[in-house]
Design a protein around this motif. Structure first.
Motif, PDB file in Angstrom:
ATOM      1  N   GLY A 136      -4.654 -20.764 -73.041  1.00  0.00           N
ATOM      2  CA  GLY A 136      -3.791 -20.887 -71.874  1.00  0.00           C
ATOM      3  C   GLY A 136      -4.550 -20.666 -70.580  1.00  0.00           C
ATOM      4  O   GLY A 136      -5.765 -20.813 -70.505  1.00  0.00           O
ATOM      5  N   GLY A 137      -3.815 -20.268 -69.539  1.00  0.00           N
ATOM      6  CA  GLY A 137      -4.405 -20.184 -68.222  1.00  0.00           C
ATOM      7  C   GLY A 137      -4.899 -18.814 -67.811  1.00  0.00           C
ATOM      8  O   GLY A 137      -5.228 -18.617 -66.634  1.00  0.00           O
ATOM      9  N   ASP A 138      -4.956 -17.825 -68.699  1.00  0.00           N
ATOM     10  CA  ASP A 138      -5.469 -16.503 -68.343  1.00  0.00           C
ATOM     11  C   ASP A 138      -6.999 -16.554 -68.238  1.00  0.00           C
ATOM     12  O   ASP A 138      -7.663 -17.206 -69.039  1.00  0.00           O
ATOM     13  N   PHE A 139      -7.550 -15.832 -67.264  1.00  0.00           N
ATOM     14  CA  PHE A 139      -9.011 -15.826 -67.084  1.00  0.00           C
ATOM     15  C   PHE A 139      -9.423 -14.523 -66.409  1.00  0.00           C
ATOM     16  O   PHE A 139      -8.612 -13.849 -65.758  1.00  0.00           O
ATOM     17  N   TYR A 140     -10.698 -14.148 -66.562  1.00  0.00           N
ATOM     18  CA  TYR A 140     -11.207 -12.948 -65.920  1.00  0.00           C
ATOM     19  C   TYR A 140     -12.717 -13.082 -65.733  1.00  0.00           C
ATOM     20  O   TYR A 140     -13.360 -13.967 -66.301  1.00  0.00           O
ATOM     21  N   ASP A 141     -13.277 -12.172 -64.929  1.00  0.00           N
ATOM     22  CA  ASP A 141     -14.721 -12.184 -64.710  1.00  0.00           C
ATOM     23  C   ASP A 141     -15.123 -10.847 -64.087  1.00  0.00           C
ATOM     24  O   ASP A 141     -14.298 -10.163 -63.472  1.00  0.00           O
ATOM     25  N   GLY A 164      -1.614 -24.828 -71.741  1.00  0.00           N
ATOM     26  CA  GLY A 164      -2.161 -26.119 -72.125  1.00  0.00           C
ATOM     27  C   GLY A 164      -3.512 -26.383 -71.505  1.00  0.00           C
ATOM     28  O   GLY A 164      -4.046 -25.568 -70.743  1.00  0.00           O
ATOM     29  N   PRO A 165      -4.113 -27.535 -71.808  1.00  0.00           N
ATOM     30  CA  PRO A 165      -5.473 -27.836 -71.354  1.00  0.00           C
ATOM     31  C   PRO A 165      -5.601 -27.948 -69.850  1.00  0.00           C
ATOM     32  O   PRO A 165      -6.623 -27.553 -69.287  1.00  0.00           O
ATOM     33  N   ASP A 166      -4.588 -28.486 -69.157  1.00  0.00           N
ATOM     34  CA  ASP A 166      -4.678 -28.613 -67.704  1.00  0.00           C
ATOM     35  C   ASP A 166      -4.737 -27.243 -67.043  1.00  0.00           C
ATOM     36  O   ASP A 166      -5.544 -26.999 -66.133  1.00  0.00           O
ATOM     37  N   GLU A 167      -3.874 -26.332 -67.500  1.00  0.00           N
ATOM     38  CA  GLU A 167      -3.857 -24.985 -66.938  1.00  0.00           C
ATOM     39  C   GLU A 167      -5.139 -24.236 -67.283  1.00  0.00           C
ATOM     40  O   GLU A 167      -5.678 -23.485 -66.462  1.00  0.00           O
ATOM     41  N   ALA A 168      -5.614 -24.420 -68.527  1.00  0.00           N
ATOM     42  CA  ALA A 168      -6.860 -23.766 -68.921  1.00  0.00           C
ATOM     43  C   ALA A 168      -8.022 -24.264 -68.082  1.00  0.00           C
ATOM     44  O   ALA A 168      -8.868 -23.486 -67.627  1.00  0.00           O
ATOM     45  N   ALA A 169      -8.088 -25.580 -67.852  1.00  0.00           N
ATOM     46  CA  ALA A 169      -9.164 -26.138 -67.035  1.00  0.00           C
ATOM     47  C   ALA A 169      -9.097 -25.610 -65.607  1.00  0.00           C
ATOM     48  O   ALA A 169     -10.130 -25.290 -64.993  1.00  0.00           O
ATOM     49  N   LEU A 170      -7.883 -25.482 -65.056  1.00  0.00           N
ATOM     50  CA  LEU A 170      -7.739 -24.945 -63.701  1.00  0.00           C
ATOM     51  C   LEU A 170      -8.169 -23.489 -63.658  1.00  0.00           C
ATOM     52  O   LEU A 170      -8.800 -23.034 -62.691  1.00  0.00           O
TER      53      LEU A 170
END
Length: 468
Positions: A263-268, A288-294
């Protein structure tokens, strides 16, 4: 209404007067009512009844693509159906009596061209026999000129991608039969050498080979999807750049239950040359892939902007511009939490863009949430928004936990009550009292949230922990 002209096919059982014991039934296409009708106008009542029963089976067969996955089992139960496409009105092609592997009758349908064949290609058709001598269809601009003589075969392969295809040719034109296999047919047969044993074996082989090809294609697609997932995961969940920092880093990510892609969760987390440690966690709305790519784009942009010296409102304003240019829909937004920890580790700047406040725990004191009164809006909601940077005191020793809302939105038991931030704080306090820290603390928290929810969570969960 015009009466369709019957087409004759040689069927040994019928010719010998054993119509009731015939192992093969033949259909033909009626352009007036667009239904298969019995081939002989004087067919007896038993043949009519058989056709009616076959029609009922055809109507009960699912027509969507999803039904094809279960179609082999259904065909095994009712016998195979083959479709013969050849345009000789004299019926020179003789289809012998052919049982399938279980001894059940193989049903035969006939069509004079691809237009008729398309209407007869119901889901119970397992195999198509195509006469390569059939007149070539009109040119297709997408096809190369040197394959003109097999254009009809390629058209059929596009028309029936999940059916086995056998090419029929003459003994003097075996090279074209071999070329048909290279184009996509499962096998080719010489029409002047057809007999019951050869044809039955060829049909069964072609059907099983097609099933194997479809299964292999599915495995290949699964591997490619797994590779895409791995690439997305590397983009969403990078390795921290903390060389030279005394801080300890731990993180956990768990996708929701019903998605093939992350999904669209991310960190750094990175350390800039001045010794400041910057951490962030974010969540793009949707899955989905669009949110993950964003999410990957926002994370990479955050890292680049951080190394360029941007911080606080200036950084978030630039990230919002990135989101506005890259999102597929104007309704898509992202929440974000950024923390910049001073080189001595005792103070931090905090910016919240519609995101839950981090949790901090210090020795001898219970875990609490950092202030969130000056929380700004999520990225992508307000064109000229501002995000104030709050200064917070951390102390000489602490644990700072950043998380996405998937951690606090899980349900508690069978009711509608959710864990919430208060429930999460209490859970972390209890786990720390048990002596858990770092990776062990995050793993225990993730498992408890899942257990309280009664199974996998519907949303992704990302958690980041920094200790000093």
């Amino acid at each position: 209404m015009p009466v369709p002209v019957p087409r004759q096919r040689a069927i040994p059982a019928v010719e010998s007067g054993q119509a009731q014991d015939a192992r093969t039934t033949t259909d033909t296409y009626d352009p007036q009512d667009e239904r298969p009708t019995t081939d002989r106008p004087d067919a007896n009542a038993n043949a009519v009844q058989n056709d009616a029963q076959s029609a009922e089976r055809d109507q009960e067969t699912p027509s969507d693509d999803a039904a094809h996955a279960s179609a082999p089992a259904d065909r095994d139960a009712t016998g195979l159906t083959i479709l013969v496409i050849e345009d000789d009105p004299a019926g020179s092609l003789s289809i012998p009596e052919v049982p399938d592997a279980a001894g059940k009758p193989i049903r035969v349908r006939t069509a004079r061209n691809l237009t008729e064949a398309e209407r007869l290609l119901t889901d119970d058709v397992s195999c198509v026999l195509l006469d390569l001598a059939l007149p070539v269809s009109k040119p297709d601009r997408a096809e190369p000129e040197h394959h003109d003589e097999l254009r009809t075969l390629r058209h059929l392969l596009r028309l029936a991608p999940r059916r086995a295809v056998l090419a029929l040719t003459t003994s003097g034109d075996a090279e074209r039969g071999a070329e048909a296999v290279r184009v996509g047919a499962q096998d080719y047969l010489l029409r002047d050498e057809l007999d019951s044993r050869l044809l039955g074996r060829a049909i069964r082989y072609a059907v099983e080979r097609k099933r194997a090809d479809i299964a292999q294609q599915g495995l290949t697609e699964s591997r490619l999807r797994a590779q895409e997932n791995a690439r997305l995961e590397r983009g969403l969940l990078p390795k921290p750049l903390l060389d030279g920092s005394p801080l300890r880093f731990a993180a956990r990510y768990r996708p929701g239950r019903s998605r093939a892609l992350l999904g669209g969760d991310f960190y750094d987390t990175v350390r800039t040359p001045d010794g400041t440690v910057h951490a962030m966690i974010g969540d793009v709305c949707g899955h989905g892939p669009d949110e993950a790519a964003l999410g990957v784009e926002l994370r990479i942009a955050w890292r680049a902007l951080t190394f360029a010296g941007l911080c606080g409102d200036e950084l978030l304003s630039t990230l919002q511009q990135v989101l506005e240019h890259e999102r597929a829909d104007e309704e898509i937004f992202a929440t974000l939490c950024t923390v910049d920890i001073s080189p001595d580790g005792r103070r931090a700047g905090l910016c919240l863009a519609g995101h839950p406040a981090p949790l901090i725990a210090t020795p001898g004191r219970p875990a609490v949430l950092l202030p969130y009164e000056n929380n700004g809006p999520a990225l992508g909601l307000l064109p000229k928004a501002r995000w104030p940077r709050m200064q917070v005191e951390l102390g000489p020793s602490w644990s700072l936990m950043l998380y996405t809302d998937g951690l606090i939105e899980g349900r508690i038991g069978q009711g509608r009550q959710r864990l919430g931030q208060d429930g999460m704080v209490e859970m972390i306090r209890r786990r720390r009292a048990q002596g858990l820290t770092g990776e062990g603390l995050l793993e225990a928290a993730m498992n408890e949230v899942r257990d309280l929810n009664g199974g996998d969570l519907t949303d992704d969960v990302a958690v980041l922990l920094l200790d000093r």
